[in-house]
Design a protein around this motif. Structure first.
Motif, PDB file in Angstrom:
ATOM      1  N   ALA A 207      32.325  56.536  33.264  1.00 21.70           N
ATOM      2  CA  ALA A 207      31.129  55.851  32.768  1.00 21.70           C
ATOM      3  C   ALA A 207      30.263  55.338  33.918  1.00 21.70           C
ATOM      4  O   ALA A 207      29.024  55.369  33.838  1.00 21.70           O
ATOM      5  CB  ALA A 207      31.527  54.693  31.857  1.00 21.70           C
ATOM      6  N   THR A 208      30.895  54.879  34.991  1.00 23.63           N
ATOM      7  CA  THR A 208      30.124  54.397  36.144  1.00 23.63           C
ATOM      8  C   THR A 208      29.366  55.537  36.810  1.00 23.63           C
ATOM      9  O   THR A 208      28.211  55.373  37.228  1.00 23.63           O
ATOM     10  CB  THR A 208      31.054  53.705  37.159  1.00 23.63           C
ATOM     11  OG1 THR A 208      31.753  52.643  36.509  1.00 23.63           O
ATOM     12  CG2 THR A 208      30.264  53.117  38.319  1.00 23.63           C
ATOM     13  N   LEU A 225      23.250  50.694  29.536  1.00 26.15           N
ATOM     14  CA  LEU A 225      24.263  50.799  28.489  1.00 26.15           C
ATOM     15  C   LEU A 225      25.549  51.426  29.012  1.00 26.15           C
ATOM     16  O   LEU A 225      26.651  51.010  28.652  1.00 26.15           O
ATOM     17  CB  LEU A 225      23.713  51.620  27.318  1.00 26.15           C
ATOM     18  CG  LEU A 225      22.580  50.961  26.527  1.00 26.15           C
ATOM     19  CD1 LEU A 225      22.008  51.932  25.513  1.00 26.15           C
ATOM     20  CD2 LEU A 225      23.058  49.689  25.835  1.00 26.15           C
ATOM     21  N   TRP A 226      25.435  52.425  29.895  1.00 27.94           N
ATOM     22  CA  TRP A 226      26.632  53.061  30.453  1.00 27.94           C
ATOM     23  C   TRP A 226      27.361  52.111  31.400  1.00 27.94           C
ATOM     24  O   TRP A 226      28.594  52.112  31.457  1.00 27.94           O
ATOM     25  CB  TRP A 226      26.265  54.366  31.161  1.00 27.94           C
ATOM     26  CG  TRP A 226      26.202  55.512  30.206  1.00 27.94           C
ATOM     27  CD1 TRP A 226      25.102  56.002  29.572  1.00 27.94           C
ATOM     28  CD2 TRP A 226      27.305  56.312  29.764  1.00 27.94           C
ATOM     29  NE1 TRP A 226      25.444  57.059  28.756  1.00 27.94           N
ATOM     30  CE2 TRP A 226      26.785  57.279  28.857  1.00 27.94           C
ATOM     31  CE3 TRP A 226      28.664  56.327  30.042  1.00 27.94           C
ATOM     32  CZ2 TRP A 226      27.595  58.220  28.233  1.00 27.94           C
ATOM     33  CZ3 TRP A 226      29.469  57.275  29.425  1.00 27.94           C
ATOM     34  CH2 TRP A 226      28.936  58.204  28.532  1.00 27.94           C
ATOM     35  N   TYR A 227      26.603  51.294  32.145  1.00 31.40           N
ATOM     36  CA  TYR A 227      27.266  50.298  32.985  1.00 31.40           C
ATOM     37  C   TYR A 227      28.016  49.289  32.109  1.00 31.40           C
ATOM     38  O   TYR A 227      29.118  48.835  32.457  1.00 31.40           O
ATOM     39  CB  TYR A 227      26.251  49.563  33.862  1.00 31.40           C
ATOM     40  CG  TYR A 227      25.924  50.287  35.142  1.00 31.40           C
ATOM     41  CD1 TYR A 227      26.918  50.710  36.022  1.00 31.40           C
ATOM     42  CD2 TYR A 227      24.588  50.539  35.503  1.00 31.40           C
ATOM     43  CE1 TYR A 227      26.617  51.366  37.197  1.00 31.40           C
ATOM     44  CE2 TYR A 227      24.279  51.201  36.687  1.00 31.40           C
ATOM     45  CZ  TYR A 227      25.290  51.603  37.526  1.00 31.40           C
ATOM     46  OH  TYR A 227      24.990  52.259  38.698  1.00 31.40           O
ATOM     47  N   ARG A 228      27.417  48.937  30.972  1.00 32.41           N
ATOM     48  CA  ARG A 228      28.090  48.021  30.052  1.00 32.41           C
ATOM     49  C   ARG A 228      29.406  48.631  29.566  1.00 32.41           C
ATOM     50  O   ARG A 228      30.441  47.957  29.487  1.00 32.41           O
ATOM     51  CB  ARG A 228      27.170  47.713  28.873  1.00 32.41           C
ATOM     52  CG  ARG A 228      27.703  46.634  27.925  1.00 32.41           C
ATOM     53  CD  ARG A 228      26.759  46.449  26.755  1.00 32.41           C
ATOM     54  NE  ARG A 228      25.418  46.102  27.197  1.00 32.41           N
ATOM     55  CZ  ARG A 228      24.359  46.084  26.379  1.00 32.41           C
ATOM     56  NH1 ARG A 228      24.484  46.420  25.109  1.00 32.41           N
ATOM     57  NH2 ARG A 228      23.170  45.743  26.856  1.00 32.41           N
ATOM     58  N   LEU A 245      34.743  46.718  41.142  1.00 32.93           N
ATOM     59  CA  LEU A 245      33.960  47.902  41.483  1.00 32.93           C
ATOM     60  C   LEU A 245      32.814  48.141  40.510  1.00 32.93           C
ATOM     61  O   LEU A 245      31.662  48.322  40.924  1.00 32.93           O
ATOM     62  CB  LEU A 245      34.875  49.129  41.513  1.00 32.93           C
ATOM     63  CG  LEU A 245      34.165  50.488  41.609  1.00 32.93           C
ATOM     64  CD1 LEU A 245      33.441  50.622  42.926  1.00 32.93           C
ATOM     65  CD2 LEU A 245      35.142  51.631  41.406  1.00 32.93           C
ATOM     66  N   VAL A 246      33.117  48.157  39.198  1.00 32.14           N
ATOM     67  CA  VAL A 246      32.063  48.514  38.244  1.00 32.14           C
ATOM     68  C   VAL A 246      30.965  47.452  38.212  1.00 32.14           C
ATOM     69  O   VAL A 246      29.781  47.775  38.030  1.00 32.14           O
ATOM     70  CB  VAL A 246      32.639  48.762  36.835  1.00 32.14           C
ATOM     71  CG1 VAL A 246      33.563  49.961  36.841  1.00 32.14           C
ATOM     72  CG2 VAL A 246      33.359  47.552  36.289  1.00 32.14           C
ATOM     73  N   ARG A 247      31.319  46.205  38.416  1.00 35.38           N
ATOM     74  CA  ARG A 247      30.289  45.162  38.451  1.00 35.38           C
ATOM     75  C   ARG A 247      29.439  45.272  39.713  1.00 35.38           C
ATOM     76  O   ARG A 247      28.222  45.058  39.674  1.00 35.38           O
ATOM     77  CB  ARG A 247      30.946  43.777  38.355  1.00 35.38           C
ATOM     78  CG  ARG A 247      31.453  43.458  36.961  1.00 35.38           C
ATOM     79  CD  ARG A 247      32.359  42.222  36.939  1.00 35.38           C
ATOM     80  NE  ARG A 247      32.643  41.786  35.575  1.00 35.38           N
ATOM     81  CZ  ARG A 247      33.560  42.339  34.783  1.00 35.38           C
ATOM     82  NH1 ARG A 247      34.296  43.341  35.238  1.00 35.38           N
ATOM     83  NH2 ARG A 247      33.745  41.901  33.556  1.00 35.38           N
ATOM     84  N   ALA A 248      30.075  45.603  40.825  1.00 28.86           N
ATOM     85  CA  ALA A 248      29.323  45.791  42.067  1.00 28.86           C
ATOM     86  C   ALA A 248      28.359  46.965  41.938  1.00 28.86           C
ATOM     87  O   ALA A 248      27.220  46.912  42.408  1.00 28.86           O
ATOM     88  CB  ALA A 248      30.286  46.003  43.232  1.00 28.86           C
ATOM     89  N   GLN A 249      28.819  48.051  41.299  1.00 28.16           N
ATOM     90  CA  GLN A 249      27.946  49.210  41.103  1.00 28.16           C
ATOM     91  C   GLN A 249      26.815  48.889  40.130  1.00 28.16           C
ATOM     92  O   GLN A 249      25.671  49.292  40.338  1.00 28.16           O
ATOM     93  CB  GLN A 249      28.771  50.394  40.565  1.00 28.16           C
ATOM     94  CG  GLN A 249      29.785  50.957  41.547  1.00 28.16           C
ATOM     95  CD  GLN A 249      29.135  51.679  42.715  1.00 28.16           C
ATOM     96  OE1 GLN A 249      29.590  51.594  43.854  1.00 28.16           O
ATOM     97  NE2 GLN A 249      28.067  52.392  42.451  1.00 28.16           N
ATOM     98  N   PHE A 324      32.057  55.706  45.295  1.00 25.32           N
ATOM     99  CA  PHE A 324      32.604  54.363  45.111  1.00 25.32           C
ATOM    100  C   PHE A 324      33.497  53.894  46.251  1.00 25.32           C
ATOM    101  O   PHE A 324      34.151  52.861  46.124  1.00 25.32           O
ATOM    102  CB  PHE A 324      33.359  54.247  43.778  1.00 25.32           C
ATOM    103  CG  PHE A 324      32.583  54.769  42.606  1.00 25.32           C
ATOM    104  CD1 PHE A 324      31.211  54.621  42.526  1.00 25.32           C
ATOM    105  CD2 PHE A 324      33.230  55.439  41.574  1.00 25.32           C
ATOM    106  CE1 PHE A 324      30.494  55.108  41.449  1.00 25.32           C
ATOM    107  CE2 PHE A 324      32.529  55.928  40.493  1.00 25.32           C
ATOM    108  CZ  PHE A 324      31.158  55.767  40.429  1.00 25.32           C
ATOM    109  N   ARG A 325      33.528  54.620  47.337  1.00 25.73           N
ATOM    110  CA  ARG A 325      34.180  54.117  48.548  1.00 25.73           C
ATOM    111  C   ARG A 325      33.113  53.429  49.404  1.00 25.73           C
ATOM    112  O   ARG A 325      31.919  53.677  49.244  1.00 25.73           O
ATOM    113  CB  ARG A 325      34.843  55.253  49.313  1.00 25.73           C
ATOM    114  CG  ARG A 325      35.942  55.952  48.543  1.00 25.73           C
ATOM    115  CD  ARG A 325      37.146  55.039  48.318  1.00 25.73           C
ATOM    116  NE  ARG A 325      38.206  55.709  47.564  1.00 25.73           N
ATOM    117  CZ  ARG A 325      39.105  56.499  48.098  1.00 25.73           C
ATOM    118  NH1 ARG A 325      39.073  56.763  49.407  1.00 25.73           N
ATOM    119  NH2 ARG A 325      40.046  57.048  47.350  1.00 25.73           N
TER     120      ARG A 325
END
Length: 455
Positions: A207-208, A225-228, A245-249, A324-325
Motif C-alpha cells: 500500500a505504501t 487514501l492509500w497511505y491511510r 516507516l509508513v508514517r514517515a513515508q 524505503f531504505r
C-alpha cells in the motif's frame, strides 16, 4: 427463477483466467457469485437459491459482507450444487438439508451441564459433539495459509521494493495491484494471529508503494487514501518499525502537495511510535527538518537537522537503491531540501554535490537526482542567477525518461518559476514554463492511453 445452474460449470468454469474451483477452495463467495452472474444467473436467483436476501447477496458480491459462518457456506454449496468437499465442507449422508449448526444445537440439548462427566451420554449427543469438533477443525484448517505461500508473497513484495525506485509509477501500479488482490483475498479469511500479522505487514509495504506511485503522479486524494490504508495495515502487523516507516513515508505527501505543517505532524507521529532507533525514524526526522525549513522556522529546522544527522549516524542504512531504505545519499537528498529552504545556498550546493556523487553518473533511481537538481535551481534563484536557474530546471526534467516526468517533478519545476520575480523573467523562464506545460500535456496523453487497473 431464471437461468438454471449447470453443474458442469463447477468442473470446467474459468473466472478471471483461473479455474473457478480455485475460488471455491478459498471460499471466495464474492467471486463465485460474480462468476454465476456473468453466466446469466441474476443476483435475485442466486439469493433465492442460497437462502439469503437480495440485499445481502449484493453485499457479498461487492465484498462489503464476508461469508464465514459454516451453516451459510453449507447453504451456498447445497443451493448452488457445488460439491461440498471442494469448499472444505464435511460430507453429510443424513439427508437432512437443514444447516449443520441447527442440527448441532439440537443435539447439544443432550449434552451434560459443564463440569458433569460424559458417562452415559446418548449416542446422538456424542455424534453431535464429534460433528462440532470436525467442523471446528475444518474451519481452522481452511483459514491457514501454507508457509511457502506466505514466503512467496513476502518475497514478491521484496522484489517490488527493489525494482520500484527505478520503475515508472504507472508500470509499478499495475504490478502492485495484482499483489494487493492476493493479499486482500487471504486477509478476508480468518487467519491465525501470526499469519495475519505477516499478511498485514506485506499489505502495508504494498500500500505504501501504491501511495508513493500515486503521489509521484500527482493523484493526491488517492495517495492519501492509500497511505491511510498502509498505516492501518502497519498498525495491524504490530511491527513498530513498520509503523514508523509508513508514517514517515506518508509525511512526504503534504510536503510536495499540501501543507508542510501536516508533514511535521506526521513526522512527529512517526517518531512517537517507539523510542527504538531505526533508519525509518531517521527518515522521519530528516523529513521533519525539511518541512520546518520550508515553513520558515529556521531555528527549529536547524535543531531538527542536528537531530536527523545524529539519528542517521546511529542507524542509517548502507548504500542501496531498495525502496524505503535510508542510505547516506537519501539523507543528503533531504538535507539539500532543508538547506535550500533555509537559504543556506553554499551548504546546499555542497550537500547536493556530495549526494550526486553517491548517486553516480548513471543513477538507477533517476527521480532523486532530478529533484536534487531542482533544489539547486531554487538556490540559483536565491542567488539571483535566474537564467542559470531556468536552464538547470529544464535540464533536470529533460534528462528524465518520459514516463518519469511526473507531476511531483513538474510541480517542483513550476516552483522554480514561481520563485522568480515577474520583473526578472526573461525568455529562458518563458521557455521553462512552456516546456513544463508541454510535459503535462504529454503526460495526460500517455495516461489516456493506459488501460485502467482492473486486476
Amino acid at each position: 427463477m431464471g437461468v438454471q445452474i449447470d453443474p458442469s460449470w463447477w468442473t470446467s468454469g474459468v473466472w478471471e483466467g483461473r479455474p473457478i474451483r480455485e475460488f471455491l477452495e478459498r471460499r471466495d463467495i464474492a467471486a463465485t457469485f460474480r462468476f454465476l452472474h456473468a453466466r446469466g444467473v441474476s443476483y435475485g436467483t442466486i439469493a433465492a437459491l442460497v437462502g439469503v436476501s437480495p440485499n445481502r447477496a449484493a453485499e457479498i458480491t461487492k465484498g462489503t459482507r464476508q461469508v464465514t459462518a459454516y451453516d451459510v457456506l453449507e447453504r451456498i454449496a447445497v443451493g448452488l450444487g457445488i460439491p461440498r468437499a471442494w469448499m472444505g465442507l464435511g460430507q453429510d449422508g443424513t439427508g437432512d438439508a437443514r444447516p449443520s449448526s441447527d442440527r448441532e444445537i439440537e443435539g447439544s440439548a443432550h449434552l451434560p451441564p459443564a463440569g458433569r462427566p460424559a458417562v452415559g451420554w446418548p449416542d446422538q449427543a456424542i455424534t453431535a459433539l464429534a460433528r462440532l469438533r470436525t467442523g471446528l477443525d475444518e474451519a481452522l484448517a481452511s483459514s491457514t495459509v501454507a508457509p511457502r505461500q506466505l514466503d512467496l508473497i513476502e518475497e514478491a513484495a521484496s522484489e517490488h521494493m527493489r525494482s520500484y525506485p527505478a520503475a515508472p509509477p504507472r508500470v509499478m501500479l499495475s504490478r502492485l495491484a495484482a499483489e494487493c488482490v492476493e493479499v486482500q483475498t487471504l486477509s478476508r479469511r480468518r487467519q491465525p494471529a501470526a499469519v495475519q500479522a505477516r499478511l498485514s505487514g506485506t499489505a502495508a509495504l504494498l500500500a505504501t508503494m501504491c501511495a508513493d506511485a500515486l503521489m509521484r503522479l500527482g493523484d493526491v486524494d488517492e495517495a492519501r487514501l492509500w497511505y491511510r490504508t498502509a498505516i492501518h495495515a502497519a498498525d495491524d502487523s504490530s511491527d513498530s518499525r513498520l509503523r514508523v516507516l509508513v508514517r514517515a513515508q506518508a509525511a512526504m505527501l503534504p510536503y510536495y502537495f499540501g501543507d508542510p505543517r501536516q508533514t511535521v505532524v506526521l513526522a512527529d507521529a512517526a517518531l512517537a511510535v517507539t523510542a527504538t532507533p531505526s533508519s525509518s525514524a531517521a527518515l522521519a526526522a530528516a523529513g521533519r527538518a525539511r518541512a520546518l525549513a520550508r515553513l520558515g522556522s529556521a531555528e527549529q529546522a536547524r535543531q531538527a537537522i542536528v537531530q536527523a544527522r545524529h539519528m542517521f549516524d546511529q542507524v542509517g542504512d548502507d548504500d542501496t537503491d531498495t525502496a524505503f531504505r535510508f542510505p547516506m545519499k537519501r539523507m543528503l537528498f533531504y538535507l539539500s531540501g532543508a538547506s535550500t529552504w533555509l537559504g543556506d545556498t553554499n551548504e546546499a550546493y555542497r550537500v547536493q554535490d556530495e549526494a550526486l556523487r553517491l548517486y553516480g553518473p548513471s543513477p538507477s533511481v533517476a527521480i532523486d537526482p532530478a529533484l536534487l537538481a531542482l533544489d539547486r535551481s531554487m538556490c540559483l534563484v536565491r542567488d539571483r542567477r535566474t537564467t542559470e536557474a531556468a536552464a538547470s530546471a529544464r535540464d533536470a526534467v529533460a534528462t528524465l525518461p518520459e514516463a518519469q516526468r511526473t507531476e511531483i517533478v513538474l510541480t517542483r519545476a513550476s516552483d522554480v518559476v514561481s520563485a522568480i520575480p515577474v520583473r526578472h523573467r526573461g525568455s529562458e523562464i518563458t521557455e521553462l514554463t512552456d516546456y513544463v506545460r508541454a510535459c503535462r500535456e504529454r503526460t495526460r496523453t500517455l495516461a489516456a492511453g493506459t488501460a485502467a487497473l482492473d486486476p
